[in-house]
Design an enzyme around this catalytic site. Structure first.
Site, PDB file in Angstrom:
ATOM      1  CG  ASP A 202      -5.096  -0.126  -1.440  1.00 50.48           C
ATOM      2  OD1 ASP A 202      -5.515  -1.257  -1.123  1.00 50.48           O
ATOM      3  OD2 ASP A 202      -4.748   0.723  -0.608  1.00 50.48           O
TER       4      ASP A 202
ATOM      5  CE1 TYR B  70      -3.266  -1.595   7.026  1.00 49.31           C
ATOM      6  CE2 TYR B  70      -0.993  -1.973   6.371  1.00 49.31           C
ATOM      7  CZ  TYR B  70      -2.347  -1.994   6.088  1.00 49.31           C
ATOM      8  OH  TYR B  70      -2.772  -2.419   4.856  1.00 49.31           O
TER       9      TYR B  70
ATOM     10  NE  ARG C 269      -4.018  -0.708   1.985  1.00 54.78           N
ATOM     11  CZ  ARG C 269      -4.995  -0.677   2.861  1.00 54.78           C
ATOM     12  NH1 ARG C 269      -4.897  -1.320   3.990  1.00 54.78           N
ATOM     13  NH2 ARG C 269      -6.094   0.008   2.624  1.00 54.78           N
TER      14      ARG C 269
ATOM     15  CD  GLN D 278      -2.804   6.822  -2.859  1.00 59.89           C
ATOM     16  OE1 GLN D 278      -3.367   7.606  -3.616  1.00 59.89           O
ATOM     17  NE2 GLN D 278      -2.225   7.195  -1.762  1.00 59.89           N
TER      18      GLN D 278
ATOM     19  CB  SER E  24      -8.157   1.580  -0.402  1.00 63.86           C
ATOM     20  OG  SER E  24      -7.087   1.752   0.500  1.00 63.86           O
TER      21      SER E  24
HETATM   22  P1  NAD Z   1      -7.399  -1.516   8.832  1.00 60.92           P
HETATM   23  O1  NAD Z   1      -8.609  -2.022   8.106  1.00 60.92           O
HETATM   24  O2  NAD Z   1      -6.262  -2.423   9.083  1.00 60.92           O
HETATM   25  O3  NAD Z   1      -7.881  -0.950  10.273  1.00 60.92           O
HETATM   26  C1  NAD Z   1      -9.007  -0.112  10.378  1.00 60.92           C
HETATM   27  C2  NAD Z   1      -8.739   0.921  11.447  1.00 60.92           C
HETATM   28  O4  NAD Z   1      -8.793   0.321  12.747  1.00 60.92           O
HETATM   29  C3  NAD Z   1      -7.384   1.620  11.372  1.00 60.92           C
HETATM   30  O5  NAD Z   1      -7.598   3.000  11.134  1.00 60.92           O
HETATM   31  C4  NAD Z   1      -6.755   1.358  12.729  1.00 60.92           C
HETATM   32  O6  NAD Z   1      -5.999   2.463  13.199  1.00 60.92           O
HETATM   33  C5  NAD Z   1      -8.002   1.127  13.563  1.00 60.92           C
HETATM   34  N1  NAD Z   1      -7.770   0.493  14.878  1.00 60.92           N
HETATM   35  C6  NAD Z   1      -6.858  -0.432  15.237  1.00 60.92           C
HETATM   36  N2  NAD Z   1      -6.979  -0.710  16.559  1.00 60.92           N
HETATM   37  C7  NAD Z   1      -8.006   0.039  17.025  1.00 60.92           C
HETATM   38  C8  NAD Z   1      -8.602   0.201  18.300  1.00 60.92           C
HETATM   39  N3  NAD Z   1      -8.168  -0.449  19.371  1.00 60.92           N
HETATM   40  N4  NAD Z   1      -9.633   1.066  18.415  1.00 60.92           N
HETATM   41  C9  NAD Z   1     -10.094   1.767  17.350  1.00 60.92           C
HETATM   42  N5  NAD Z   1      -9.547   1.666  16.127  1.00 60.92           N
HETATM   43  C10 NAD Z   1      -8.523   0.813  15.966  1.00 60.92           C
HETATM   44  O7  NAD Z   1      -6.837  -0.217   8.169  1.00 60.92           O
HETATM   45  P2  NAD Z   1      -7.131   0.431   6.732  1.00 60.92           P
HETATM   46  O8  NAD Z   1      -8.382   1.199   6.809  1.00 60.92           O
HETATM   47  O9  NAD Z   1      -7.030  -0.593   5.669  1.00 60.92           O
HETATM   48  O10 NAD Z   1      -5.900   1.411   6.596  1.00 60.92           O
HETATM   49  C11 NAD Z   1      -5.404   2.112   7.684  1.00 60.92           C
HETATM   50  C12 NAD Z   1      -4.392   3.122   7.214  1.00 60.92           C
HETATM   51  O11 NAD Z   1      -3.395   2.542   6.358  1.00 60.92           O
HETATM   52  C13 NAD Z   1      -4.952   4.231   6.368  1.00 60.92           C
HETATM   53  O12 NAD Z   1      -5.723   5.149   7.003  1.00 60.92           O
HETATM   54  C14 NAD Z   1      -3.643   4.788   5.813  1.00 60.92           C
HETATM   55  O13 NAD Z   1      -2.946   5.545   6.733  1.00 60.92           O
HETATM   56  C15 NAD Z   1      -2.901   3.522   5.519  1.00 60.92           C
HETATM   57  N6  NAD Z   1      -3.127   3.263   4.092  1.00 60.92           N
HETATM   58  C16 NAD Z   1      -2.200   3.726   3.207  1.00 60.92           C
HETATM   59  C17 NAD Z   1      -2.439   3.554   1.843  1.00 60.92           C
HETATM   60  C18 NAD Z   1      -1.473   4.049   0.813  1.00 60.92           C
HETATM   61  O14 NAD Z   1      -0.559   4.749   1.119  1.00 60.92           O
HETATM   62  N7  NAD Z   1      -1.635   3.662  -0.446  1.00 60.92           N
HETATM   63  C19 NAD Z   1      -3.568   2.909   1.394  1.00 60.92           C
HETATM   64  C20 NAD Z   1      -4.477   2.462   2.325  1.00 60.92           C
HETATM   65  C21 NAD Z   1      -4.238   2.620   3.672  1.00 60.92           C
END
Ligand code: NAD
Length: 381
Positions: free
Chosen positions: A136, A234, A128, A133, A139
């Protein structure tokens, strides 16, 4: 190359890997695209649409698998009901497979792929990074899940989401609490706000606070743990002490909210348990929990994956494969992701691969009879 798009056979799967409007981009002036008859119909795309877009229609899956140099799919290979054979065995020996793979959960498929020298790519293993992007799929599918979770909650609630001032009196807005504000959580916040709900949200990653506030939601304040974020963005697994404090903060909110959407996940781990059975009892009868982490163990102790249960007057919805409930747009987004990936993997008409590229290395699972991915190699030995 001849690129094959089979009909998905998984129960309840309605998506198709490539929609007609992406066919010209997939062909890229050099490839042929073969589509199994009816492949797009559950997502509202007809054989005629594919023909008009420049694909060929093949009447049976076996002829497609035999002809194709590369297969593009959504769901990991499974037993084909018409042939009683694993789809991994149908893919032509030495050819290419791209789709969700869940390789650690499907070691038999990985074995078949290495034995049959299939070059396979797992969509969910695409690194990611900024330049990936548009590939992805985690996402894009999370976006759909966050949106649909709010609709499920709204549908189940006995009240409306927006504030309405009518001749029949004022209807107060519903309050929605979103736990985890990653891709799905942010889309849930945005959707609930668009429908007029009051929204509160929490995520332990500090960077998320601004994003939550910019969507018009209130960030539930609590002391955040230090060093919570990995280099990939993450959340790390939190200490039992932090989770206890978080659960106390959530418990204080529960009597006042109408719906909770939970999306909290920690990469590679069971989803954190944030709502215990005792906490469910704090919610008002008629309230709703939609647990988007249902398939990863659930954020609520009472969640049953794939079911809606009612406990203490609270409906707990544990949806699985939500993207398949919005097949047109889920296929549209998946299609863009997989076509962009395919063109990135194979920029030239032949099937040569550049293993110096981070994206190729990250999502290639098997090649030339070997497991190439380190995580999968470690897990499956
Ligand atoms: P995910 O599905 O793994 O997790 C969902 C959310 O749960 C995350 O925001 C995490 O912080 C949260 N979480 C974990 N423990 C928790 C707790 N105890 N209480 C409440 N929330 C909790 O994550 P995702 O949505 O797939 O992606 C998370 C992050 O990854 C994105 O926001 C971004 O920063 C990064 N990301 C980067 C790219 C990129 O650069 N291309 C793409 C996608 C995501």
């Amino acid at each position: 190359m001849k690129i094959g798009i089979p009909r998905e056979i998984g129960p309840g799967e309605t998506r198709v890997a490539v929609i007609p409007s992406m066919i010209p981009s997939l062909k890229h002036g050099t490839h042929e695209v073969l589509v199994e008859t009816g492949a797009g119909i559950a997502a509202s795309f007809t054989d005629q649409d594919y023909l008009q877009a420049g694909a060929q229609i093949l009447p049976v899956a076996t002829s497609l698998y035999e002809s194709a140099d590369a297969i593009l799919k959504v769901q990991p290979p499974q037993i084909h009901p018409a042939f009683q054979k694993d789809e991994a065995e149908l893919v032509r020996e030495g050819s290419i497979y791209v789709g969700f793979l869940a390789p650690v959960a499907n070691p038999d498929v990985v074995k078949i792929f290495t034995r049959r020298r299939i070059t396979s790519f797992a969509m969910e293993y695409i690194p990611r990074i900024s330049r990936s992007q548009s590939m992805d799929v985690l996402s894009s599918m999370s976006t759909i899940m966050g949106y649909k979770a709010v609709l499920l909650a709204a549908n189940r609630l006995g009240k409306m989401l927006p504030l309405l001032m009518t001749a029949a009196g004022t209807v107060p807005p519903a309050t929605v609490l979103v736990l985890g504000a990653g891709v799905a959580g942010l889309q849930a916040i945005a959707t609930a706000r668009r429908l007029g709900a009051k929204v509160e949200a929490f995520d332990p990653r500090p960077a998320v606070q601004e994003q939550v506030k910019s969507l018009g939601a209130v960030f539930v304040e609590m002391e955040l743990p230090e060093n919570i974020e990995t280099a990939d963005g993450y959340a790390r697994e939190q200490s039992a002490e932090f989770i206890k404090k978080e659960m106390e903060a959530i418990a204080a909110r529960l009597p006042k909210v109408d719906a909770v959407i939970t999306t909290a996940q920690v990469f590679g781990k069971r989803a954190p348990l944030l709502i215990s059975e005792e906490m469910v009892k704090l919610m008002r009868p008629g309230s709703v929990i939609v647990d988007l982490a249902a398939e990863q163990g659930g954020n609520c102790a009472l969640t049953k994956p794939g079911e809606t249960v009612e406990e203490y007057g609270v409906s707990i919805i544990g949806p699985i494969n939500l993207p398949a409930t919005i097949p047109v747009d889920a296929s549209r987004m998946y299609s863009k992701n997989i076509t962009t990936l395919f063109r990135h993997l194979f920029p030239k008409p032949d099937a040569s691969l550049d293993f110096n590229d981070e994206i190729v290395r990250g999502c290639c699972i098997t090649h030339a009879g070997e497991i190439t991915n380190d995580i999968v190699k470690k897990s499956l030995g």
